[in-house]
Design a protein around this motif. Structure first.
Motif, PDB file in Angstrom:
ATOM      1  N   ASP A 146       0.808  -1.229   0.000  1.00  0.00           N
ATOM      2  CA  ASP A 146       0.000   0.000   0.000  1.00  0.00           C
ATOM      3  C   ASP A 146       0.839   1.276   0.000  1.00  0.00           C
ATOM      4  O   ASP A 146       0.291   2.356   0.182  1.00  0.00           O
ATOM      5  N   MET A 201      -7.833 -10.584 -13.106  1.00  0.00           N
ATOM      6  CA  MET A 201      -7.752 -10.123 -11.711  1.00  0.00           C
ATOM      7  C   MET A 201      -6.429 -10.533 -11.053  1.00  0.00           C
ATOM      8  O   MET A 201      -6.357 -10.700  -9.830  1.00  0.00           O
ATOM      9  N   ALA A 213      -3.650  -9.013 -10.374  1.00  0.00           N
ATOM     10  CA  ALA A 213      -3.088  -8.117  -9.352  1.00  0.00           C
ATOM     11  C   ALA A 213      -3.826  -8.266  -8.022  1.00  0.00           C
ATOM     12  O   ALA A 213      -3.202  -8.382  -6.956  1.00  0.00           O
ATOM     13  N   GLN A 214      -5.170  -8.276  -8.088  1.00  0.00           N
ATOM     14  CA  GLN A 214      -5.954  -8.403  -6.862  1.00  0.00           C
ATOM     15  C   GLN A 214      -5.714  -9.761  -6.202  1.00  0.00           C
ATOM     16  O   GLN A 214      -5.649  -9.865  -4.977  1.00  0.00           O
ATOM     17  N   GLU A 215      -5.614 -10.792  -7.036  1.00  0.00           N
ATOM     18  CA  GLU A 215      -5.463 -12.132  -6.456  1.00  0.00           C
ATOM     19  C   GLU A 215      -4.064 -12.317  -5.850  1.00  0.00           C
ATOM     20  O   GLU A 215      -3.907 -12.985  -4.836  1.00  0.00           O
ATOM     21  N   ARG A 216      -3.063 -11.694  -6.470  1.00  0.00           N
ATOM     22  CA  ARG A 216      -1.714 -11.738  -5.866  1.00  0.00           C
ATOM     23  C   ARG A 216      -1.750 -11.079  -4.489  1.00  0.00           C
ATOM     24  O   ARG A 216      -1.163 -11.567  -3.530  1.00  0.00           O
ATOM     25  N   ARG A 217      -2.464  -9.959  -4.431  1.00  0.00           N
ATOM     26  CA  ARG A 217      -2.543  -9.246  -3.152  1.00  0.00           C
ATOM     27  C   ARG A 217      -3.272 -10.098  -2.109  1.00  0.00           C
ATOM     28  O   ARG A 217      -2.865 -10.166  -0.945  1.00  0.00           O
ATOM     29  N   ALA A 218      -4.335 -10.744  -2.542  1.00  0.00           N
ATOM     30  CA  ALA A 218      -5.090 -11.584  -1.602  1.00  0.00           C
ATOM     31  C   ALA A 218      -4.208 -12.731  -1.084  1.00  0.00           C
ATOM     32  O   ALA A 218      -4.235 -13.063   0.109  1.00  0.00           O
TER      33      ALA A 218
END
Lengths: 418, 305
Positions: free
Chosen positions: A125, A363, A365-370
């Motif tokens: 972040d 998705m 990027a979002q899944e890597r973050r998750a």
């Protein structure tokens, strides 16, 4: 008419079920591994790759990974050679980060890891940090403090301070006649050098052993205390050395009860052979974690006889024995480094199923973050030797371990503190 | 895209390293010491951005100047030796530098973290680019600005009297001296220029890879440095670039899938290239052919080789 409607409905339902089946069969979760498949440290990468292949196969044989919608996805895996070279490890990391790979495993060596982790975003972040954002789970690179470089990087490597502390305590209890220590390390190898001069010797002092040539300034038993004096007083060598006559003579001259050979298999065998040639017979030899491997048993089984090492892997559970056999089938060996790669694949499966991944390529990027958040949230995982607890403030693992001793050409567990 | 930008980065940094050796080859000096200047640039600029929070441009400039200063100092004793003896002397220099940084421990607390060179443990987190919001395109642009600038200066040098003097010394230093050329000045100037270029390259390398240690600056990298201009040909500055693209882009990155066989193929390709084009990939004939195709009149002496 009813008959036609029923037929049509049946056909539509059949097609829908087949399509759903086909769609679920096509769902793929991509992971990538990279490390040394060429160069002098090739064996580490070969072993890890062999174990990861076996783990991926096992996951897929058991149905794959459950996605957020309840369907199963196949785990797809690719391995790249980065030769334990910083530039190459970074190049592969960028290549993988540009693809739809969700998690990476690698990159074998601590030096390459130290460089590669640096190109990842340090803190999640932090919009001002343009580092790569891909979760990495490392199996081999064991040098102290690497996972702290980025919040995207996690390690499943042994906790050497705890292992050596327990080892010296055990030696002091079981062999009270051993009082003095001396040793050496390959000084140009960060892991060997750092673990020897900051961890192993201090742990011994903490448990009442004394430095054979005499007291050293600043050496109190606290981690890293007096490490420069330790190195100055030791008989050291370099990774590329092939002659250990001078060092072995210093070992003999020290008259120590316990000799410490803190190096990787390649020079460990050279040093042990020279010690054998000079008929040096200490009460005990303590080795570096990385030398509790098949390479030592292949290279110098007779000379290593009696050497004791703490390790986070030994084929003493059914699961560990099975992984060792599977690694051999794939042309590698399971040891404390490569066996962690099996656990890494299982951790990835566990985390993906826990956080609910869609497998949708748009998705990534979002899944890597998750997945990263899922890795950070882990407090415990099941490893091959038992429960692994995680110190997530530092991205590190606290793994169960045993003490193995070289006996008759093999590693035998002599103490199991689990 | 990220991946290809990364390769451009690597090619750019290695081109600077190769060009630092190219300058010396113009004067007939084969140096394996360029990796020492590269290391000085890497550590000095890294220390300045990490420990003292300097701006990257200032850090690169100081790194280049320090590397150039040491190259200037090395230039004088290097005058006394030639050929293989110079190779040995420059290897010794680069090993001294490598071992100096191997022993250098300078840890400072910055923002609650201990940072700086840590001898065997290396120098971690030289993260100026990522920490300051530089996108990879910006980093590539910075590196290639230096590459283009240095290549342009060397290309221009080849077209003025100074370049002719350098080549005259390289062809036959005794004859050049007989013609009134100050050998000391020319060789030391070439060594210094090579040091500055290597220093810039080293600074960019350290900030691109975020980590340097004594393993980075070994004889292998020194060999790469001189291999680039030799393989590429030192008749033209573009030869070095072509050789770097060939080695870093094709052999190392392109053949990655071959694992350990990559090193064998690497050796075979180098042998093949040196046999087919003994004067380098970009030799006199190559330049002449290009000029003919472009409709220009080749220089009489350009088809030598």
């Amino acid at each position: 008419m009813d008959y036609n409607l029923k037929s049509i409905a049946t056909c539509v339902a059949t097609v829908a079920i087949m399509a759903a089946g086909a769609a679920s069969a096509e769902s793929v979760i991509n992971i990538a591994g990279w490390g040394a498949q060429s160069g002098p440290l090739r064996s580490f990468g070969v072993n890890s790759n062999a174990v990861i292949q076996a783990a991926v196969k096992r996951v897929n044989e058991e149905g794959g990974i459950r996605l957020a919608d309840g369907t199963m996805a196949t785990l797809a895996y690719e391995y790249h050679d980065s030769a334990c070279n910083a530039e190459q490890a970074i190049a592969v990391a960028r290549r993988v980060a540009s693809s739809d790979v969700l998690v990476g495993i690698g990159p074998t060596c601590s030096g390459a890891a130290a460089a590669m982790f640096g190109v990842f975003q340090k803190q999640v972040d932090d919009a001002s940090d343009t580092g790569l954002q891909l979760p990495i789970l490392t199996d081999t690179a064991v040098r102290n403090g690497l996972a702290k470089i980025s919040q995207w990087t996690f390690r499943n490597t042994p906790n050497e301070p705890a292992m050596y502390d327990n080892l010296w305590e055990w030696i002091a209890t079981n062999q009270p006649d051993l009082k003095t220590i001396y040793g050496g390390t390959e000084t140009d190898q960060g892991h060997s050098n750092g673990t020897y001069s900051k961890v192993i010797v201090q742990a011994a002092i903490r448990h009442g052993f004394t430095w054979a040539p005499g007291d050293l300034e600043g050496l109190t038993g606290d981690i890293a205390s007096g490490f420069e004096a330790v190195l100055d007083s030791s008989a050291n060598w370099l990774q590329a050395d092939t002659n250990f006559a001078v060092q072995a003579r210093a070992f003999r001259k020290s008259g120590a009860d316990v000799l410490i050979v803190s190096s990787h298999p390649f020079t460990t065998c050279g040093m042990l052979k020279e010690m054998s040639r000079q008929r040096i017979e200490p009460g005990l030899i303590v080795g570096l974690t990385s030398s509790s491997s098949a390479e030592v048993m292949k290279g110098c089984p007779d000379e290593a006889e009696g050497m004791i090492i703490p390790t986070s892997f030994a084929p003493i559970t059914d699961a560990a024995a099975e992984v060792a056999a599977l690694a051999n089938e794939n042309g590698g060996d399971a040891d404390l480094h490569s066996a962690a790669a099996w656990e890494n694949v299982m951790i990835i499966k566990q985390v993906i199923e826990a956080v609910g991944i869609t497998g949708d390529a748009s998705m990534v990027a979002q899944e890597r973050r998750a997945i990263r958040d899922g890795l950070e949230a882990l407090t415990e995982t099941e490893g091959l030797l038992g429960t692994i607890t995680r110190n997530q403030a530092e991205g590190e693992a606290l793994k169960p371990y045993v003490f193995v001793q070289a006996q008759a050409g093999g590693w035998v567990v002599v103490h199991d503190p689990r | 895209m990220l991946y290809f930008l990364g390769i451009f980065q690597t090619i750019g940094v290695h081109t600077l390293l190769g060009l630092s050796a190219y300058v010396l080859l113009l004067t007939g000096q084969l140096s394996l010491g360029q990796v020492g200047f590269f290391a000085i640039g890497a550590y000095v600029s890294g220390i300045l951005t990490v420990l003292f929070s300097w701006h990257i441009f200032a850090a690169l400039a100081v790194g280049a100047l320090v590397a150039g200063f040491f190259a200037f100092l090395i230039g004088f004793p290097a005058l006394r030796v030639k050929g293989l003896m110079l190779v040995v002397a420059t290897i010794a220099f680069s090993e001294i530098v490598r071992l100096f940084f191997f022993n250098l421990s300078w840890r400072v607390e910055v923002n609650g973290f201990d940072v700086g060179p840590d001898s065997t443990q290396g120098f971690r987190e030289i993260r100026y680019f990522a920490a300051n919001g530089w996108e990879q395109t910006h980093v590539v642009a910075l590196i290639w600005s230096f590459v283009i600038l240095v290549m342009f200066l060397l290309w221009w040098l080849d077209r003025v009297r100074a370049g002719a003097v350098l080549r005259a010394v390289g062809e036959d230093d005794l004859a050049a001296q007989s013609s009134g050329v100050n050998l000391t000045m020319v060789k030391v100037a070439a060594m210094t220029a090579g040091g500055v270029i290597a220093g810039i390259g080293g600074g960019l390398f350290a900030h691109s890879t975020t980590y340097v240690d004594h393993h980075t600056f070994t004889i292998l990298l020194a060999t790469f440095a001189v291999s680039y201009p030799i393989l590429g040909g030192h008749k033209n500055v573009f030869g070095t670039l072509l050789a770097v693209i060939f080695i870093q882009g094709f052999v190392i990155e392109g053949l990655r899938f071959m694992g350990d066989y990559r090193n064998i193929v690497f050796g075979l390709l180098i042998i093949l290239a040196m046999n087919l084009r003994p004067q380098g990939l970009v030799d006199g004939h190559f330049i002449s052919d290009i000029k003919k195709k472009l409709g220009g009149k080749p220089k009489k002496d350009s088809a030598d080789a």
